[in-house]
Design a protein around this motif. Structure first.
Motif, PDB file in Angstrom:
ATOM      1  N   ARG A   1       0.826  -1.208   0.000  1.00  0.00           N
ATOM      2  CA  ARG A   1       0.000   0.000   0.000  1.00  0.00           C
ATOM      3  C   ARG A   1       0.856   1.251   0.000  1.00  0.00           C
ATOM      4  O   ARG A   1       0.577   2.208  -0.722  1.00  0.00           O
ATOM      5  CB  ARG A   1      -0.936  -0.004   1.214  1.00  0.00           C
ATOM      6  CG  ARG A   1      -1.808   1.240   1.267  1.00  0.00           C
ATOM      7  CD  ARG A   1      -2.818   1.160   2.380  1.00  0.00           C
ATOM      8  NE  ARG A   1      -2.205   0.915   3.664  1.00  0.00           N
ATOM      9  CZ  ARG A   1      -2.881   0.836   4.813  1.00  0.00           C
ATOM     10  NH1 ARG A   1      -4.195   0.955   4.814  1.00  0.00           N
ATOM     11  NH2 ARG A   1      -2.268   0.605   5.945  1.00  0.00           N
TER      12      ARG A   1
ATOM     13  N   ALA B   1       2.289   1.849  -3.419  1.00  0.00           N
ATOM     14  CA  ALA B   1       1.260   2.381  -4.322  1.00  0.00           C
ATOM     15  C   ALA B   1       1.028   3.860  -4.043  1.00  0.00           C
ATOM     16  O   ALA B   1       0.884   4.667  -4.968  1.00  0.00           O
ATOM     17  CB  ALA B   1      -0.041   1.599  -4.153  1.00  0.00           C
ATOM     18  N   ARG B   2       1.035   4.220  -2.750  1.00  0.00           N
ATOM     19  CA  ARG B   2       0.812   5.624  -2.389  1.00  0.00           C
ATOM     20  C   ARG B   2       1.946   6.501  -2.912  1.00  0.00           C
ATOM     21  O   ARG B   2       1.724   7.552  -3.500  1.00  0.00           O
ATOM     22  CB  ARG B   2       0.722   5.748  -0.866  1.00  0.00           C
ATOM     23  CG  ARG B   2       0.368   7.141  -0.382  1.00  0.00           C
ATOM     24  CD  ARG B   2       0.563   7.257   1.114  1.00  0.00           C
ATOM     25  NE  ARG B   2       1.953   6.971   1.472  1.00  0.00           N
ATOM     26  CZ  ARG B   2       2.338   6.411   2.612  1.00  0.00           C
ATOM     27  NH1 ARG B   2       1.452   6.054   3.508  1.00  0.00           N
ATOM     28  NH2 ARG B   2       3.616   6.181   2.847  1.00  0.00           N
TER      29      ARG B   2
ATOM     30  N   PHE C   1       1.747   7.012  -6.561  1.00  0.00           N
ATOM     31  CA  PHE C   1       0.683   7.969  -6.873  1.00  0.00           C
ATOM     32  C   PHE C   1       1.175   9.407  -6.682  1.00  0.00           C
ATOM     33  O   PHE C   1       1.048  10.237  -7.580  1.00  0.00           O
ATOM     34  CB  PHE C   1      -0.549   7.718  -5.999  1.00  0.00           C
ATOM     35  CG  PHE C   1      -1.502   8.876  -5.972  1.00  0.00           C
ATOM     36  CD1 PHE C   1      -2.251   9.196  -7.103  1.00  0.00           C
ATOM     37  CD2 PHE C   1      -1.628   9.672  -4.844  1.00  0.00           C
ATOM     38  CE1 PHE C   1      -3.111  10.281  -7.101  1.00  0.00           C
ATOM     39  CE2 PHE C   1      -2.484  10.762  -4.824  1.00  0.00           C
ATOM     40  CZ  PHE C   1      -3.223  11.069  -5.962  1.00  0.00           C
ATOM     41  N   TYR C   2       1.737   9.711  -5.525  1.00  0.00           N
ATOM     42  CA  TYR C   2       2.137  11.097  -5.268  1.00  0.00           C
ATOM     43  C   TYR C   2       3.264  11.533  -6.198  1.00  0.00           C
ATOM     44  O   TYR C   2       3.219  12.611  -6.797  1.00  0.00           O
ATOM     45  CB  TYR C   2       2.535  11.286  -3.798  1.00  0.00           C
ATOM     46  CG  TYR C   2       1.344  11.418  -2.886  1.00  0.00           C
ATOM     47  CD1 TYR C   2       0.497  12.519  -2.979  1.00  0.00           C
ATOM     48  CD2 TYR C   2       1.039  10.430  -1.956  1.00  0.00           C
ATOM     49  CE1 TYR C   2      -0.624  12.633  -2.163  1.00  0.00           C
ATOM     50  CE2 TYR C   2      -0.075  10.536  -1.131  1.00  0.00           C
ATOM     51  CZ  TYR C   2      -0.905  11.642  -1.239  1.00  0.00           C
ATOM     52  OH  TYR C   2      -2.008  11.750  -0.441  1.00  0.00           O
TER      53      TYR C   2
ATOM     54  N   LEU D   1      -7.895  10.638   3.308  1.00  0.00           N
ATOM     55  CA  LEU D   1      -6.838  11.495   2.759  1.00  0.00           C
ATOM     56  C   LEU D   1      -7.062  11.764   1.269  1.00  0.00           C
ATOM     57  O   LEU D   1      -6.955  12.905   0.804  1.00  0.00           O
ATOM     58  CB  LEU D   1      -5.464  10.847   2.967  1.00  0.00           C
ATOM     59  CG  LEU D   1      -4.904  10.903   4.393  1.00  0.00           C
ATOM     60  CD1 LEU D   1      -3.633  10.072   4.494  1.00  0.00           C
ATOM     61  CD2 LEU D   1      -4.630  12.346   4.812  1.00  0.00           C
TER      62      LEU D   1
ATOM     63  N   LEU E   1      -7.880  15.278  -0.468  1.00  0.00           N
ATOM     64  CA  LEU E   1      -6.993  15.766  -1.529  1.00  0.00           C
ATOM     65  C   LEU E   1      -7.806  16.157  -2.756  1.00  0.00           C
ATOM     66  O   LEU E   1      -7.606  17.238  -3.342  1.00  0.00           O
ATOM     67  CB  LEU E   1      -5.963  14.683  -1.887  1.00  0.00           C
ATOM     68  CG  LEU E   1      -4.974  15.052  -2.994  1.00  0.00           C
ATOM     69  CD1 LEU E   1      -4.047  16.173  -2.537  1.00  0.00           C
ATOM     70  CD2 LEU E   1      -4.152  13.838  -3.428  1.00  0.00           C
TER      71      LEU E   1
ATOM     72  N   PHE F   1      -8.402  24.381  -8.376  1.00  0.00           N
ATOM     73  CA  PHE F   1      -8.630  24.579  -9.818  1.00  0.00           C
ATOM     74  C   PHE F   1      -9.841  25.466 -10.082  1.00  0.00           C
ATOM     75  O   PHE F   1      -9.931  26.120 -11.122  1.00  0.00           O
ATOM     76  CB  PHE F   1      -8.753  23.226 -10.534  1.00  0.00           C
ATOM     77  CG  PHE F   1      -7.451  22.473 -10.570  1.00  0.00           C
ATOM     78  CD1 PHE F   1      -6.318  23.059 -11.123  1.00  0.00           C
ATOM     79  CD2 PHE F   1      -7.330  21.198 -10.033  1.00  0.00           C
ATOM     80  CE1 PHE F   1      -5.106  22.393 -11.148  1.00  0.00           C
ATOM     81  CE2 PHE F   1      -6.119  20.530 -10.046  1.00  0.00           C
ATOM     82  CZ  PHE F   1      -5.004  21.123 -10.603  1.00  0.00           C
TER      83      PHE F   1
ATOM     84  N   LEU G   1     -10.749  11.353  -7.949  1.00  0.00           N
ATOM     85  CA  LEU G   1     -10.227  11.026  -6.623  1.00  0.00           C
ATOM     86  C   LEU G   1     -11.386  10.904  -5.633  1.00  0.00           C
ATOM     87  O   LEU G   1     -11.429   9.994  -4.803  1.00  0.00           O
ATOM     88  CB  LEU G   1      -9.245  12.112  -6.142  1.00  0.00           C
ATOM     89  CG  LEU G   1      -7.770  11.945  -6.495  1.00  0.00           C
ATOM     90  CD1 LEU G   1      -7.555  11.768  -7.976  1.00  0.00           C
ATOM     91  CD2 LEU G   1      -6.953  13.117  -5.979  1.00  0.00           C
TER      92      LEU G   1
ATOM     93  N   TYR H   1      -5.155   3.625  -4.350  1.00  0.00           N
ATOM     94  CA  TYR H   1      -4.000   4.391  -4.832  1.00  0.00           C
ATOM     95  C   TYR H   1      -3.663   4.055  -6.283  1.00  0.00           C
ATOM     96  O   TYR H   1      -3.286   4.926  -7.069  1.00  0.00           O
ATOM     97  CB  TYR H   1      -2.781   4.145  -3.937  1.00  0.00           C
ATOM     98  CG  TYR H   1      -2.801   4.973  -2.675  1.00  0.00           C
ATOM     99  CD1 TYR H   1      -2.816   6.378  -2.746  1.00  0.00           C
ATOM    100  CD2 TYR H   1      -2.800   4.386  -1.423  1.00  0.00           C
ATOM    101  CE1 TYR H   1      -2.848   7.143  -1.601  1.00  0.00           C
ATOM    102  CE2 TYR H   1      -2.829   5.150  -0.269  1.00  0.00           C
ATOM    103  CZ  TYR H   1      -2.853   6.526  -0.366  1.00  0.00           C
ATOM    104  OH  TYR H   1      -2.881   7.285   0.769  1.00  0.00           O
TER     105      TYR H   1
ATOM    106  N   ILE I   1      -6.374   5.910  -8.488  1.00  0.00           N
ATOM    107  CA  ILE I   1      -6.231   7.361  -8.633  1.00  0.00           C
ATOM    108  C   ILE I   1      -4.904   7.711  -9.291  1.00  0.00           C
ATOM    109  O   ILE I   1      -4.794   8.734  -9.967  1.00  0.00           O
ATOM    110  CB  ILE I   1      -6.397   8.095  -7.288  1.00  0.00           C
ATOM    111  CG1 ILE I   1      -5.350   7.641  -6.279  1.00  0.00           C
ATOM    112  CG2 ILE I   1      -7.809   7.914  -6.749  1.00  0.00           C
ATOM    113  CD1 ILE I   1      -5.348   8.465  -5.018  1.00  0.00           C
TER     114      ILE I   1
END
Lengths: 150, 445
Positions: free
Chosen positions: A7, A10-11, A14-15, B151, B155, B163, B195, B221, B224
């Motif tokens: 996890r 994956a996070r 993503f960021y 979270l 976000l 935006f 998201l 995750y 997205i």
């Protein structure tokens, strides 16, 4: 996937990935902005009258029936190239007179035909609107639309 | 309902559904004008109906997202909402801004860019309300447990607010105007709203399938990530023909094709978790809306989006009824259905009863979904015929529209069915709770 990707991995992907693609997108947008004001649109021809014409376009919400460069409501004809359609590139005077007369003649009261309201534009507003449409027609749109029908 | 302040969601859902009803009414009126052009031509011209229809959609979806956030945040953060009073006040401000804009449209007062017609004072009130909302929910989150779901949700909401600020920027160069207009429109619906949608989907799946949070949040995750990696550069599929450089055509043809992936992942995710889940949740209709949302989002946003996103196809289809077809099913599948899923899930708990009116709610699901699909098909056929006659053969716009009449009649018919389905939904959710869940499903809970 359960073993190869955790996890937190994956996070982080993503960021990191989103930041990368956002910066790339922002950079290309900046370049596109530069390209538009220097190459594809007539910045010098963007006169006060063209700007006023854009306001007339917006105040009367033309976009909620017509489309311009393909964006809008699709309920009425495309106007990004209406200057070309009226022969403005060959005979500017006739095209200007023709477009103004058309707007003034609304509503046409033809049974069964979609109704364009009369927006009571004065001479100055009409000229500004035509200037805006003429200026829009000059944008380099990569050859769109495919036919003058818009 | 474990936390008392989850009740804050109730008025948000009620206001959202009232505006949803109005949106459908304006939609039906506009669809009627296509068939009877003189219908209300003087009292309410088409452009007023159309901006009312689209604005109501956006406003009620935002209020719906807020309601969903207030509902799930206490459970996810294990923390009561920071201030229910702020929530009620910001709802009132948002409702005044939305309703005020709607009334001013009827008087011919509006700004002039598509979807951003709200008068300046309304835009400012919307901003104020949204910031109060973000303050209230972010503070709740900061005090409580942080999960991937809350979270990612926050976000998405914060980025939507950022935006939105482009709505205040209106350059006088039309090409530049369009360039940044899409920073609101595309980056919302094909970016950060995904998201929000994905985190709501993940929340519902955790609650209703009982699958491990670890697994669901990893999927979240991945989804997205796919959404933003494809969707950011995918914005360029709107830049093909507005005076932007030619490189957007190959670049965004590729990246916007990849925009199908997050929706494909979402539909796979939803069904895998559904089959994998051990829990037999009694709220069957909420599960149905959840799976339906993932499915129709995949078709509406994914497949119908891909259909006309390649630049050499879009050259012919851009700005035809094909776009209208895609827009209707994408918004319905991804956002409308997801909010209806959360409402269906949350309402029995907000009303402190067992799941009720399940059959009625499922009738609404099938009727609304199939009517929206049918509407999409009719508009797609209209778009294909229009593309051929107008863009290939060069026939005059108005002459082409006359050829599309049959499709517009069928579109109006499907719109009326959507209205009926919506009434059934309102009765099922807000009406008297007639039926209890079956004994076996209660035991399984």
């Amino acid at each position: 996937m359960s073993e190869v990707l955790t996890r937190s991995a994956a996070r982080n992907i993503f960021y990191g990935g989103s930041l990368f693609f956002f910066l790339l997108f922002a950079a290309l947008t900046a370049h596109t902005h530069w390209y538009m004001v220097t190459v594809s649109t007539d910045s010098e021809g963007l006169t006060e009258s063209v700007k006023r014409g854009k306001h007339v376009w917006e105040e009367n919400s033309c976009i909620n029936c017509h489309s311009i460069l393909g964006e809008g409501a699709y309920f009425a004809p495309e106007l990004g190239n209406v200057w070309t359609r009226y022969g403005g590139r060959e005979n500017a005077e006739a095209a200007r007179a023709g477009i103004k007369a058309w707007i003034r003649a609304q509503p046409l009261n033809i049974p069964g035909r979609r109704v364009m309201p009369n927006f009571n534009l004065d001479e100055e507003e009409l000229d500004a609107l035509v200037d805006f449409l003429k200026w829009t027609d000059s944008i380099d749109t990569q050859g769109w639309p495919p036919t003058p029908a818009g | 309902m474990k936390y008392e302040t989850q009740r804050v969601a109730y008025p948000f859902f009620a206001v959202a559904m009232a505006l949803f009803a109005l949106q459908i009414i304006f939609g039906i009126m506009a669809a009627t004008v296509y068939i009877m052009p003189e219908f209300l031509a003087e009292a309410m011209p088409f452009h007023i109906m159309r901006m009312s229809h689209t604005n109501l959609l956006v406003v009620w979806l935002l209020i719906g997202f807020m309601g969903c956030t207030y509902y799930l945040m206490p459970e996810e953060a294990e923390q009561e909402i920071h201030s229910p009073m702020i929530a009620y006040v910001q709802l009132a401000i948002f409702a005044v801004a939305g309703a005020g804009a709607l009334v001013s449209y009827q008087l011919g007062i509006h700004e002039g860019r598509e979807f951003l017609e709200q008068p300046l004072w309304s835009k400012i009130l919307i901003t104020v309300s949204f910031l109060m909302f973000l303050y209230n929910t972010s503070l709740t989150l900061m005090k409580g447990r942080k999960t991937a779901i809350n979270l990612v949700l926050m976000l998405g909401l914060w980025l939507a607010a950022v935006f939105w600020l482009f709505a205040f920027f209106n350059p006088s160069n039309l090409a530049v105007d369009k360039l940044y207009w899409w920073w609101v429109v595309h980056l919302w619906v094909e970016g950060v709203w995904e998201l929000i949608m994905a985190s709501l989907l993940a929340y519902l799946l955790i609650k209703m399938t009982g699958v491990d949070r670890e697994i669901i949040e990893k999927w979240l995750y991945v989804i997205i990530g796919l959404a933003l990696f494809s969707g950011l550069l995918g914005t360029g599929h709107h830049y093909y023909w507005i005076g932007a450089p030619g490189y957007w055509q190959p670049l965004s043809s590729i990246f916007s094709t990849l925009e199908v992936l997050p929706f494909f992942a979402m539909v796979m995710f939803a069904f895998f978790m559904f089959w994998k889940g051990r829990r037999n949740h009694p709220n069957k209709s909420a599960m149905l809306w959840t799976l339906g949302s993932a499915t129709l989002a995949f078709f509406g946003a994914g497949v119908w989006g891909f259909m006309h996103t390649l630049s050499f196809i879009n050259y012919y289809t851009h700005g035809t009824q094909v776009t209208a077809a895609h827009g209707h099913l994408a918004f319905f599948g991804a956002y409308v259905m997801m909010i209806l899923a959360v409402i269906t899930y949350a309402m029995p708990q907000l009303r402190r009863v067992q799941p009720y009116n399940q059959i009625l709610n499922m009738w609404s699901f099938w009727l609304m979904s199939s009517a929206m699909c049918f509407m999409t098909f009719t508009l797609t056929f209209a778009g294909v015929v229009q593309t051929h006659l107008q863009r290939v053969m060069g026939m005059n716009y108005m002459a082409v529209q006359e050829q599309l009449q049959l499709f517009y009649v069928m579109r109006l018919g499907s719109g009326v069915l959507v209205a009926i389905a919506a009434i059934v939904f309102f009765v099922a959710v807000f009406g008297p709770a007639k039926e209890q869940a079956s004994a076996s499903s209660v035991a399984a809970q």
